[in-house]
Motif scaffolding. Sequence first.
Motif, PDB file in Angstrom:
ATOM      1  N   VAL A 149       0.832  -1.204   0.000  1.00 39.29           N
ATOM      2  CA  VAL A 149       0.000   0.000   0.000  1.00 39.29           C
ATOM      3  C   VAL A 149       0.866   1.253   0.000  1.00 39.29           C
ATOM      4  N   GLU A 150       2.002   1.199   0.688  1.00 37.29           N
ATOM      5  CA  GLU A 150       2.897   2.360   0.708  1.00 37.29           C
ATOM      6  C   GLU A 150       3.323   2.732  -0.709  1.00 37.29           C
ATOM      7  N   LYS A 151       3.678   1.722  -1.499  1.00 38.91           N
ATOM      8  CA  LYS A 151       4.081   1.960  -2.885  1.00 38.91           C
ATOM      9  C   LYS A 151       2.897   2.464  -3.709  1.00 38.91           C
ATOM     10  N   LEU A 152       1.741   1.833  -3.532  1.00 39.96           N
ATOM     11  CA  LEU A 152       0.571   2.214  -4.315  1.00 39.96           C
ATOM     12  C   LEU A 152       0.139   3.644  -4.010  1.00 39.96           C
ATOM     13  N   VAL A 153       0.150   4.021  -2.750  1.00 40.46           N
ATOM     14  CA  VAL A 153      -0.259   5.377  -2.364  1.00 40.46           C
ATOM     15  C   VAL A 153       0.647   6.409  -3.024  1.00 40.46           C
ATOM     16  N   GLN A 154       1.954   6.130  -3.082  1.00 43.22           N
ATOM     17  CA  GLN A 154       2.873   7.041  -3.762  1.00 43.22           C
ATOM     18  C   GLN A 154       2.460   7.234  -5.224  1.00 43.22           C
ATOM     19  N   LEU A 155       2.129   6.138  -5.890  1.00 40.07           N
ATOM     20  CA  LEU A 155       1.723   6.220  -7.296  1.00 40.07           C
ATOM     21  C   LEU A 155       0.419   6.988  -7.441  1.00 40.07           C
ATOM     22  N   TRP A 156      -0.525   6.751  -6.534  1.00 36.06           N
ATOM     23  CA  TRP A 156      -1.784   7.509  -6.556  1.00 36.06           C
ATOM     24  C   TRP A 156      -1.517   9.008  -6.454  1.00 36.06           C
ATOM     25  N   ILE A 157      -0.654   9.357  -5.522  1.00 31.38           N
ATOM     26  CA  ILE A 157      -0.371  10.778  -5.271  1.00 31.38           C
ATOM     27  C   ILE A 157       0.182  11.435  -6.531  1.00 31.38           C
ATOM     28  N   TYR A 158       1.113  10.764  -7.201  1.00 30.57           N
ATOM     29  CA  TYR A 158       1.769  11.385  -8.352  1.00 30.57           C
ATOM     30  C   TYR A 158       0.940  11.276  -9.628  1.00 30.57           C
ATOM     31  N   GLN A 159      -0.219  10.638  -9.558  1.00 33.04           N
ATOM     32  CA  GLN A 159      -1.200  10.726 -10.637  1.00 33.04           C
ATOM     33  C   GLN A 159      -2.277  11.764 -10.314  1.00 33.04           C
ATOM     34  N   GLY A 160      -2.191  12.336  -9.124  1.00 33.99           N
ATOM     35  CA  GLY A 160      -3.162  13.366  -8.750  1.00 33.99           C
ATOM     36  C   GLY A 160      -4.478  12.819  -8.250  1.00 33.99           C
ATOM     37  N   TYR A 161      -4.506  11.555  -7.809  1.00 27.80           N
ATOM     38  CA  TYR A 161      -5.758  10.940  -7.377  1.00 27.80           C
ATOM     39  C   TYR A 161      -6.099  11.214  -5.917  1.00 27.80           C
ATOM     40  N   VAL A 162      -5.125  11.602  -5.121  1.00 28.56           N
ATOM     41  CA  VAL A 162      -5.356  11.805  -3.685  1.00 28.56           C
ATOM     42  C   VAL A 162      -5.634  13.282  -3.440  1.00 28.56           C
ATOM     43  N   GLN A 163      -6.822  13.553  -2.927  1.00 21.15           N
ATOM     44  CA  GLN A 163      -7.220  14.935  -2.677  1.00 21.15           C
ATOM     45  C   GLN A 163      -6.484  15.469  -1.452  1.00 21.15           C
ATOM     46  N   THR A 164      -5.945  16.673  -1.577  1.00 21.90           N
ATOM     47  CA  THR A 164      -5.177  17.256  -0.479  1.00 21.90           C
ATOM     48  C   THR A 164      -6.093  17.827   0.592  1.00 21.90           C
ATOM     49  N   ASN A 165      -5.557  17.891   1.799  1.00 27.37           N
ATOM     50  CA  ASN A 165      -6.303  18.388   2.950  1.00 27.37           C
ATOM     51  C   ASN A 165      -5.302  19.091   3.871  1.00 27.37           C
ATOM     52  N   LYS A 166      -5.596  20.326   4.240  1.00 24.02           N
ATOM     53  CA  LYS A 166      -4.666  21.101   5.063  1.00 24.02           C
ATOM     54  C   LYS A 166      -4.424  20.454   6.417  1.00 24.02           C
ATOM     55  N   LEU A 167      -5.396  19.699   6.905  1.00 25.76           N
ATOM     56  CA  LEU A 167      -5.293  19.136   8.246  1.00 25.76           C
ATOM     57  C   LEU A 167      -4.604  17.779   8.272  1.00 25.76           C
ATOM     58  N   LYS A 168      -4.429  17.141   7.075  1.00 26.44           N
ATOM     59  CA  LYS A 168      -3.868  15.794   7.059  1.00 26.44           C
ATOM     60  C   LYS A 168      -2.746  15.683   6.045  1.00 26.44           C
ATOM     61  N   ASN A 169      -1.767  14.854   6.378  1.00 26.25           N
ATOM     62  CA  ASN A 169      -0.686  14.525   5.472  1.00 26.25           C
ATOM     63  C   ASN A 169      -1.244  13.771   4.263  1.00 26.25           C
ATOM     64  N   VAL A 170      -0.746  14.083   3.057  1.00 27.26           N
ATOM     65  CA  VAL A 170      -1.302  13.482   1.846  1.00 27.26           C
ATOM     66  C   VAL A 170      -1.106  11.970   1.828  1.00 27.26           C
ATOM     67  N   GLU A 171       0.012  11.465   2.378  1.00 29.61           N
ATOM     68  CA  GLU A 171       0.214  10.012   2.448  1.00 29.61           C
ATOM     69  C   GLU A 171      -0.818   9.364   3.360  1.00 29.61           C
ATOM     70  N   LYS A 172      -1.163  10.047   4.432  1.00 28.01           N
ATOM     71  CA  LYS A 172      -2.158   9.510   5.364  1.00 28.01           C
ATOM     72  C   LYS A 172      -3.528   9.435   4.702  1.00 28.01           C
ATOM     73  N   ILE A 173      -3.845  10.452   3.913  1.00 28.89           N
ATOM     74  CA  ILE A 173      -5.120  10.432   3.188  1.00 28.89           C
ATOM     75  C   ILE A 173      -5.131   9.266   2.205  1.00 28.89           C
ATOM     76  N   GLY A 174      -4.005   9.051   1.519  1.00 28.71           N
ATOM     77  CA  GLY A 174      -3.916   7.936   0.577  1.00 28.71           C
ATOM     78  C   GLY A 174      -4.106   6.597   1.254  1.00 28.71           C
ATOM     79  N   ARG A 175      -3.542   6.420   2.450  1.00 25.78           N
ATOM     80  CA  ARG A 175      -3.720   5.168   3.191  1.00 25.78           C
ATOM     81  C   ARG A 175      -5.179   5.000   3.607  1.00 25.78           C
ATOM     82  N   GLU A 176      -5.851   6.091   3.922  1.00 24.01           N
ATOM     83  CA  GLU A 176      -7.274   6.000   4.252  1.00 24.01           C
ATOM     84  C   GLU A 176      -8.078   5.545   3.045  1.00 24.01           C
TER      85      GLU A 176
END
Length: 729
Positions: free
Chosen positions: A478-505
């Motif tokens: 999942v750690e690897k997959l979340v990185q790939l999600w992030i760099y495709q722009g699939y993980v929505q950013t949130n000021k209150l949460k780390n983007v990797e944490k959102i991806g794991r959720e």
Amino acid sequence: MGLGGVIPYVLSLGAKLLPSVHESSQQASSSSSPLVQQHQIETEMEKIMELRERINATLSAADQREIKDNSVKLWLKELKRLVYNAEDVLDEYQFEILRAQVEASDDFMPKSHERKLIHVPDNMLEQIQQIESKFVEIEKDRIALQLLEEDGPRYSNSDQQIAPTSHCVLESDIIGREKEKKELINLLFSKCPDGKIISVVAIVGTGGIGKTTLAQLVYNDQRIRQNFDKFVWVCVSEDFNVQKLTREVVESITGKPYGLANLSALQENICKEIRRERVFLVLDDVWNEKRSHWELFQAPFMVASLVKILVTTRNKPVAQIMQTMPTFNLGYMSKEQSWKLFQHYAFGEVNQNRGSNLVGIGNKIMKKCGMLQSWKLFQHYAFGEVNQNRGSNLVGIGKKIMKKCGMLPLAVKSIGSLLRHEIDKESWKQILESQLWESDAGSEIFSSLQISYARLPSYLKPCFLYCSMFPRNYRCSVEKLVQLWIYQGYVQTNKLKNVEKIGREYAKQLWQRSFFEGEYGEKEFQFTLHDMIHDLARYNSGHGCYSIEGDVVPNFPEELYHLYVDSRVKLIKAPSSTKFTTLRTLIVEDHCNEVSLGNLDFSKASKLRALQFGSRKCDLEACFSFVDLKHLWYLSISWGCFKRLPENICSLYNLQNLTLYYCYHLIDLPKSIGNLISLEELRIFGSANLRMLPVSICQLKVLRKLDLCGCTNLSSFHLTWETLRILNF
């Protein structure tokens, strides 16, 4: 592919970019012609941004409805293509802004040198105007196609009310099959009719009926564990490669990796390990119908004192080729078992207050799945361990839904998990009455799984579809997959949460909804996709994802966005016309030094966002023109034989993550690595010969992760406290 996830990212990127454009233009000199052109580009980009609300509303409406009309689907595909074009232009302009910042820095050129304007590619203004014009056309088409409120039933948004509990892949969660387990174990312990050392029992049944689950129950049963010395589980899937399977058996028995390429040597190792031993082997998901392959594979097992092989397959001809014992035909679960399973997954720990008024609908839904005895299973997945006070008004609908799942465990589990997140009776009725039950995309189980996909939150859909790039039975971190999600722009950013944490959720939610299989852990989580779930992802991705497995001639789709190359591919012969101009992800894995890319030409793959490349045989610079990878955000290189990274990697101004795995020969990093001004993560693992870090690394102002694990020869004085302070560590 997940337009609801792509468009917001593109538009937000443009919104972030515009202030940078204004700032850069204010710093520019008064050269009139370039300034005029730059102003025109700003103006056109602002026009595109003005369409933001309208486009978002249109895509949101489409993503929350059951789209069956082919003309609407084609319209959405065209919109997706245009979105990617817009993203490319915005990314390229951002690249030019970053290039101007690097070239204007005091460290890059003498202070006397005149600072440059942003270089605008000649055709950029024309591209932006074309995109703007096309957006207007698409809006007209939307009205003509009547993609309005009445286009289809809108799904209720209950994503904010997801139950905090989840089911685990444990024997306690497996409902029923005790009778089948007992019968199968008795069959395994019965004598082979011809008195041979090797006896084979095949479990035969349709996809999703629970063959693998039953095999797991048998494999872990105490009677089996007490009567055998060696235990091996191999997931075979469609490619019955004797050499590959033999290597997996050896590695499973010894617990050691084997790089041997010679089949005879591998078989000799098996003979040494199992001589005069009692062996229990499971071959899961077998499709091979060639007797010669099977005979070659089983040859080394003749030296054991006893070998019991349990095979799972969907095809009876496969069983007839392999088996020495009678076929074990696995039927559907009973209605009572299906209902219990449905309850477990739909209600969790809540009892029947929720389920009693959904039982009727559940029965009908279960029926539409095409099987007849799965009410308990449907209950288990739709209601879970339901409390009486929650399920009482949903039980009737739940039983109707369960009938549509057809007593197929996978379908019951999937729909049941979905219903756990639907809290009102109306939502359950919408699922019961959904037209997607009538889908002709394959089997009856596929229709029920399609329902679950359709009701995924829009932000999870592109993440799920992205997984179809991987081959069947691929175990992914999942750690690897979340990185790939992030760099495709699939993980929505949130000021209150780390983007990797959102991806794991996101990953956790897909696991909770039974799209991911595996034992969930907050720190470590590896998952697989069930075959039917994998088929579901491939179908809905529109063939934009592809994996190359084995020695095959790939048949690439016209528009390929994400490509995975398996670690044991030896030679690839692709059509010479394949240029990969739309490719956005490329993963080439090499664990055994065997990958050869053949005639694949990635020199035109300039749109890549994520590149993971592992090969000792392939020349990195020969495969990729790094100066053209303006859009690259993520670069991971493993097993490279180079002593130095190509210097032109330092022109990847958009790059945010650079990871090097086990590049043993690496001595130095490029001197200009400080030019990677967007770099946030630098990870180097196992490069024991790395001697120093360039001084320019102090220019990486946004670097937040620096990992140098295994770089044992790195001189400590190159990592002074002053350097770490400058890097904000």
